[in-house]
Every structure is written in C-alpha cells, then in structure tokens.
Scaffold this active site. Structure first.
Site, PDB file in Angstrom:
ATOM      1  N   GLU A 148       8.316  -5.565 -22.439  1.00 57.59           N
ATOM      2  CA  GLU A 148       7.703  -4.264 -22.105  1.00 57.59           C
ATOM      3  C   GLU A 148       7.799  -3.319 -23.310  1.00 57.59           C
ATOM      4  O   GLU A 148       6.915  -2.501 -23.543  1.00 57.59           O
ATOM      5  CB  GLU A 148       8.383  -3.638 -20.882  1.00 57.59           C
ATOM      6  CG  GLU A 148       8.362  -4.491 -19.612  1.00 57.59           C
ATOM      7  CD  GLU A 148       7.003  -4.509 -18.883  1.00 57.59           C
ATOM      8  OE1 GLU A 148       6.030  -3.896 -19.370  1.00 57.59           O
ATOM      9  OE2 GLU A 148       6.935  -5.161 -17.816  1.00 57.59           O
TER      10      GLU A 148
ATOM     11  N   LYS B  98       7.020   6.841 -11.503  1.00 61.08           N
ATOM     12  CA  LYS B  98       6.537   5.998 -10.411  1.00 61.08           C
ATOM     13  C   LYS B  98       7.750   5.523  -9.622  1.00 61.08           C
ATOM     14  O   LYS B  98       8.687   4.961 -10.201  1.00 61.08           O
ATOM     15  CB  LYS B  98       5.784   4.778 -10.952  1.00 61.08           C
ATOM     16  CG  LYS B  98       4.347   5.060 -11.326  1.00 61.08           C
ATOM     17  CD  LYS B  98       3.605   3.765 -11.606  1.00 61.08           C
ATOM     18  CE  LYS B  98       2.173   4.036 -12.006  1.00 61.08           C
ATOM     19  NZ  LYS B  98       1.453   2.786 -12.385  1.00 61.08           N
TER      20      LYS B  98
ATOM     21  N   ASN C 109      -0.602  -1.337 -18.144  1.00 59.09           N
ATOM     22  CA  ASN C 109      -0.676  -2.622 -17.448  1.00 59.09           C
ATOM     23  C   ASN C 109      -1.160  -3.744 -18.365  1.00 59.09           C
ATOM     24  O   ASN C 109      -1.531  -4.814 -17.888  1.00 59.09           O
ATOM     25  CB  ASN C 109      -1.607  -2.520 -16.238  1.00 59.09           C
ATOM     26  CG  ASN C 109      -1.040  -1.597 -15.185  1.00 59.09           C
ATOM     27  OD1 ASN C 109       0.169  -1.536 -14.994  1.00 59.09           O
ATOM     28  ND2 ASN C 109      -1.909  -0.845 -14.525  1.00 59.09           N
TER      29      ASN C 109
ATOM     30  N   ARG D 110      -3.398   5.823 -18.125  1.00 56.62           N
ATOM     31  CA  ARG D 110      -2.117   5.191 -17.785  1.00 56.62           C
ATOM     32  C   ARG D 110      -2.270   3.699 -17.507  1.00 56.62           C
ATOM     33  O   ARG D 110      -1.321   2.929 -17.663  1.00 56.62           O
ATOM     34  CB  ARG D 110      -1.465   5.915 -16.596  1.00 56.62           C
ATOM     35  CG  ARG D 110      -0.053   5.412 -16.320  1.00 56.62           C
ATOM     36  CD  ARG D 110       0.740   6.295 -15.369  1.00 56.62           C
ATOM     37  NE  ARG D 110       2.067   5.736 -15.155  1.00 56.62           N
ATOM     38  CZ  ARG D 110       3.100   6.401 -14.669  1.00 56.62           C
ATOM     39  NH1 ARG D 110       2.971   7.668 -14.330  1.00 56.62           N
ATOM     40  NH2 ARG D 110       4.272   5.814 -14.506  1.00 56.62           N
TER      41      ARG D 110
ATOM     42  N   HIS E 140       0.540 -10.974 -13.395  1.00 51.40           N
ATOM     43  CA  HIS E 140       0.616 -10.958 -11.926  1.00 51.40           C
ATOM     44  C   HIS E 140       0.173 -12.294 -11.339  1.00 51.40           C
ATOM     45  O   HIS E 140       0.731 -12.760 -10.351  1.00 51.40           O
ATOM     46  CB  HIS E 140      -0.246  -9.835 -11.347  1.00 51.40           C
ATOM     47  CG  HIS E 140       0.455  -8.513 -11.350  1.00 51.40           C
ATOM     48  ND1 HIS E 140      -0.211  -7.315 -11.364  1.00 51.40           N
ATOM     49  CD2 HIS E 140       1.773  -8.204 -11.327  1.00 51.40           C
ATOM     50  CE1 HIS E 140       0.669  -6.327 -11.372  1.00 51.40           C
ATOM     51  NE2 HIS E 140       1.867  -6.837 -11.353  1.00 51.40           N
TER      52      HIS E 140
ATOM     53  N   HIS F 137       9.463 -10.655 -14.065  1.00 50.37           N
ATOM     54  CA  HIS F 137       8.218  -9.920 -14.296  1.00 50.37           C
ATOM     55  C   HIS F 137       7.907  -9.823 -15.801  1.00 50.37           C
ATOM     56  O   HIS F 137       6.795 -10.111 -16.241  1.00 50.37           O
ATOM     57  CB  HIS F 137       8.342  -8.530 -13.670  1.00 50.37           C
ATOM     58  CG  HIS F 137       7.203  -7.624 -13.945  1.00 50.37           C
ATOM     59  ND1 HIS F 137       5.950  -7.821 -13.405  1.00 50.37           N
ATOM     60  CD2 HIS F 137       7.107  -6.519 -14.731  1.00 50.37           C
ATOM     61  CE1 HIS F 137       5.133  -6.860 -13.835  1.00 50.37           C
ATOM     62  NE2 HIS F 137       5.816  -6.055 -14.640  1.00 50.37           N
TER      63      HIS F 137
ATOM     64  N   ARG G 274      12.005  16.349   2.095  1.00 49.89           N
ATOM     65  CA  ARG G 274      10.762  16.624   1.347  1.00 49.89           C
ATOM     66  C   ARG G 274      10.967  16.743  -0.151  1.00 49.89           C
ATOM     67  O   ARG G 274      10.159  17.341  -0.857  1.00 49.89           O
ATOM     68  CB  ARG G 274      10.058  17.878   1.860  1.00 49.89           C
ATOM     69  CG  ARG G 274       9.688  17.792   3.318  1.00 49.89           C
ATOM     70  CD  ARG G 274       8.670  18.830   3.694  1.00 49.89           C
ATOM     71  NE  ARG G 274       8.442  18.760   5.124  1.00 49.89           N
ATOM     72  CZ  ARG G 274       9.177  19.401   6.019  1.00 49.89           C
ATOM     73  NH1 ARG G 274      10.171  20.182   5.619  1.00 49.89           N
ATOM     74  NH2 ARG G 274       8.907  19.275   7.298  1.00 49.89           N
TER      75      ARG G 274
ATOM     76  N   HIS H 138      -0.755  -7.515 -17.660  1.00 53.70           N
ATOM     77  CA  HIS H 138      -0.366  -7.651 -16.254  1.00 53.70           C
ATOM     78  C   HIS H 138      -1.360  -8.461 -15.423  1.00 53.70           C
ATOM     79  O   HIS H 138      -1.001  -8.943 -14.355  1.00 53.70           O
ATOM     80  CB  HIS H 138      -0.146  -6.276 -15.614  1.00 53.70           C
ATOM     81  CG  HIS H 138       1.169  -5.644 -16.021  1.00 53.70           C
ATOM     82  ND1 HIS H 138       1.530  -5.462 -17.328  1.00 53.70           N
ATOM     83  CD2 HIS H 138       2.211  -5.164 -15.286  1.00 53.70           C
ATOM     84  CE1 HIS H 138       2.735  -4.900 -17.385  1.00 53.70           C
ATOM     85  NE2 HIS H 138       3.169  -4.712 -16.161  1.00 53.70           N
TER      86      HIS H 138
ATOM     87  N   LYS I 273       5.569   5.616 -23.869  1.00 58.42           N
ATOM     88  CA  LYS I 273       5.337   5.683 -22.423  1.00 58.42           C
ATOM     89  C   LYS I 273       5.200   7.139 -21.977  1.00 58.42           C
ATOM     90  O   LYS I 273       4.304   7.480 -21.192  1.00 58.42           O
ATOM     91  CB  LYS I 273       6.447   4.979 -21.640  1.00 58.42           C
ATOM     92  CG  LYS I 273       6.210   5.139 -20.133  1.00 58.42           C
ATOM     93  CD  LYS I 273       6.557   3.991 -19.275  1.00 58.42           C
ATOM     94  CE  LYS I 273       6.067   4.276 -17.850  1.00 58.42           C
ATOM     95  NZ  LYS I 273       6.627   3.406 -16.856  1.00 58.42           N
TER      96      LYS I 273
ATOM     97  N   GLU J 298      -2.431   8.142 -13.130  1.00 53.50           N
ATOM     98  CA  GLU J 298      -3.204   6.933 -13.451  1.00 53.50           C
ATOM     99  C   GLU J 298      -4.672   7.045 -13.061  1.00 53.50           C
ATOM    100  O   GLU J 298      -5.241   6.165 -12.419  1.00 53.50           O
ATOM    101  CB  GLU J 298      -2.561   5.686 -12.821  1.00 53.50           C
ATOM    102  CG  GLU J 298      -3.021   4.409 -13.498  1.00 53.50           C
ATOM    103  CD  GLU J 298      -2.187   3.171 -13.163  1.00 53.50           C
ATOM    104  OE1 GLU J 298      -0.951   3.274 -13.072  1.00 53.50           O
ATOM    105  OE2 GLU J 298      -2.797   2.120 -13.017  1.00 53.50           O
TER     106      GLU J 298
END
Ligand code: NAD
Ligand code: GLY
Length: 362
Positions: A170, A128, A230, A226, A237, A250, A106, A233, A212, A222
């Site tokens: 980035e 994340k 992206n 946040r 994507h 990426h 946990r 993106h 960041k 988010e």
C-alpha cells in the site's frame, strides 16, 4: 504524528487536549498480549479514567456483533458525548473503533494508534470507518476523521514479516499513483524493507501519509479522485474473492493487482515501457505468487463486476499515465481486460498460477 519512541510524549498531549473524563481504549487480544497496558501507561499522567475493551483478533470479528461489545462497555461505563475512544491495533480495530466513534451518542472524538504498517500508511488516515456485513466487506460504515493519529514505529518491531510486506504494497502504491519521488526513494532503499531501520520507516510512512492525506483532502467522499487509491484493487479483489478471502492478505492481492494494472496501462500505451519495468522490478521480488482455482472469461467478468468500482457493464479501472500519475479509465470492460490478463500470465510467468493447468484458457 509519526516517529520512533514518541508515544509516551505525543499521545497524552493530543488525547489530553480533547478528553475530559473517560477514555476507552479499543484493542484486540494479540495487541493486548504484546503490549499490555501500553496506552494506559502513556495516559497515566492525565486526570482521566482510562478503561480498555479487548476484542477477539481477526477480520471475521469486524462485525456489528463485535461493535455491540464496544457499545455495551461504553453504556456500562456510563460514557457520554465527551468520552474519547482510542483505537490501538491494526486496520480492523481502527475501522471498527472509528465506526463506533461515528455512531455512539451520534459521534464522539477518537484517536488512532495504528500498530500495523498497513494501518499506519493507509487505514488510519482518511476517515473511512466500517464493519463488514456477511454479504459485503466494509458494507456498513461512515466517514469519520480521527482527532489525531499517533504512529509509533517501534510497535512494528513485533509485526510478522508477511504483515509488514502487505502494508509495504500500500505504501508503494502511494508512490506509484501520486509521487514518483517517493517511488524513487523506495527503489533506493529496497534493502531496508525487511529490517527495522526506523529512520527509513519514518521517512517512508510520512511520505506515504502525505500522499494519502492530499488525495483525501481533495476528495474526502470519493466523488472522483479518491478512487485512485484503489489502484491494483480490481484484480486484487478478484484474487481475494476467488480464493475465499483466506489464502492471501489484502495487501498481497493488491500487490499482484498493481502489477497487472501497470501491465495493462503499458499495453494501452499510457504508461511508458521504462516506467513499467521500474514498477515490475520493485514489485516482483516482493510478491507472494498467487495460486487460485481455475478461471474462465465469464467468471473473470463476474468477479470483476462485483468490484465496488463497477458501474453498468464496465469498470472504472485505475490506470497509469506515468509513474506518479494515476487516472480513472472509465468504461473499461472485463472483455477488454480478459485477453490482457492472459497475456500478463504469459509474459510474467510465476506471478499467478491455477489449480488446474488449463485454467486461464477460457
Ligand atoms: P489487522 O488489523 O487484522 O492486523 C493484522 C494482524 O496483525 C492481526 O492479527 C493483528 O492482531 C496483528 N497485529 C497488529 N499489530 C501488531 C503488532 N504491532 N505486532 C504483531 N501483530 C500485530 O489487519 P491490517 O492489515 O492492519 O488491516 C486490515 C483492515 O484494514 C481490513 O479490515 C481493511 O478493510 C481495513 N482497511 C481500511 C482502510 C481504510 O481506509 N479505512 C484502508 C485499508 C484497509
Ligand atoms: N483505502 C482506500 C481509501 O481510503 O479510500
């Protein structure tokens, strides 16, 4: 903690303040081959047992099956809630180790020692963590902040140029969306992008991480802000999905996506033309030209709507009001973006090409 030559001093200090018995280093075959025993050596002076699990290298191994190998090792070592994990690798290792730390017993503490530029400026900061599902990237994960991140810049010495550039996009992204001064600093230091001038990288990585961290502190889960991380993106994507995730890194796809998002923002009258030209001048020489299968308006819309930011029939598109000022443009329809995409292809030839020449005309 960010710097060149700081690992041997910084890592035992931060890990030693938390770990009591057992540390498990999680790394991959490539990093383990390049830096054998590197973390173990740095921690050797501490009264701890340090073990290592070496995973195969590649995004295709960012899975529950690989995670199971980490848990198997932890169980075999009779790890407990005081056990500390150390991620030693790029974003794949960081995301996977973070998720292991979020779920084992946990939750156990973990540290990141990111070894790619992308991991240093982006994935190791913000908490994340995830593994992929066969039907979705990063589909299974948790928010779990590391106890610390130690960024040893000298580890970037072995990073292939292409990987360095992917991380650079980035980093530039953080300037574009939130910090015009960072953008200016990068503009002024373009000639250092290809080299290993650690003074430059220290400043660049630090300023990027500040952006960041500030965004994540304001909106960790988010709910809203946040999502500006992206930026680039949506089209990024699309490029990745449409090329089967195999042709481009990426960061490379995001680089093209950022230029398109800036172009669209300029077209909408939100971004001043002069700012767009600065963004274009910095990004274009770094881009890997994209070559992808033919695309019509339907396929374009379908691919965009599979984006995580899609809701209902429209997207939450990250646009710009100026350099350093990103905002979420709600309810942006793919049908609105399609003609802009066509204009982008014409106005910036050479950025995106298609397998069949009639491609974009749908
Ligand atoms: P990666 O971890 O696959 O590393 C890229 C390649 O570089 C790998 O082959 C790796 O073994 C190799 N490598 C790592 N360090 C090296 C070094 N010092 N020298 C030589 N080679 C080295 O990829 P990445 O670009 O670091 O990260 C991509 C991953 O990060 C994706 O899975 C993505 O989903 C994730 N990500 C997460 C976040 C987040 O917020 N958690 C943000 C962005 C990306
Ligand atoms: N990489 C996007 C985020 O951390 O939110």
């Amino acid at each position: 903690l960010i710097g060149a030559g700081l690992l041997d001093e910084a890592l035992p200090r931060v890990v030693g303040s938390v770990a009591r018995e057992l540390v498990l280093v999680v790394t991959n075959e490539t990093v383990a081959r390049l830096y054998p025993g590197r973390i173990e050596r740095a921690l050797a002076g501490l009264p701890l047992r340090v073990e290592t699990v070496v995973l195969p290298d590649g995004e295709q191994y960012k899975t529950l099956a690989t995670l199971e190998r980490v848990f198997d090792r932890l169980m075999a070592l009779e790890a407990n809630r005081k056990t500390v994990l150390v991620a030693f690798g790029g974003g794949v290792i960081g995301d996977l180790t973070g998720f292991a730390a979020a779920t084992f017993m946990r939750g156990v503490p973990f540290f990141q020692v990111p070894t790619t530029l992308l991991a240093q400026v982006d994935s190791s900061v913000g908490g994340k963590t995830a593994v992929n599902h066969r039907l979705g990237k990063n589909a299974i994960g948790a928010f779990r902040q590391p106890h610390g991140v130690v960024m040893e810049l000298e580890l970037l010495a072995t990073l292939p140029e292409r990987e360095l550039r992917a991380g650079l996009f980035e980093l530039i992204k953080h300037g574009i969306i939130r910090d015009a001064e960072l953008f200016g600093f990068l503009e002024a230091n373009q000639r250092r992008f290809a080299g290993r001038d650690w003074g430059f990288w220290e400043e660049a990585v630090l300023r990027s991480c500040r952006v960041k961290a500030a965004v994540v502190e304001a909106d960790e889960r988010e709910a809203d802000l946040r999502a500006i991380l992206n930026f680039g993106h949506s089209l990024g994507h699309l490029v990745e999905t449409h090329t089967g995730y195999a042709r481009y890194l990426h960061g490379e796809a995001v680089g093209v996506g950022m230029l398109f998002a800036a172009y669209a923002s300029c077209h909408w009258g939100d971004l001043p033309q002069a700012d767009f030209q600065r963004i274009r001048a910095l990004l274009e020489p770094l881009l890997t030209p994209v070559h992808m299968p033919a695309l019509d308006s339907r396929r374009f819309g379908t691919l965009l709507m599979h984006d995580k930011k899609a809701a209902g029939g429209s997207l939450r598109f990250v646009a710009l009001r100026g350099l350093g000022a990103a905002f979420i443009r709600e309810r942006t329809a793919p049908t609105e973006l399609w003609p802009l995409f066509g204009a982008f292809l014409e106005d910036l030839p050479g950025v995106i090409g298609f397998d069949e020449s009639a491609a974009a005309a749908g």
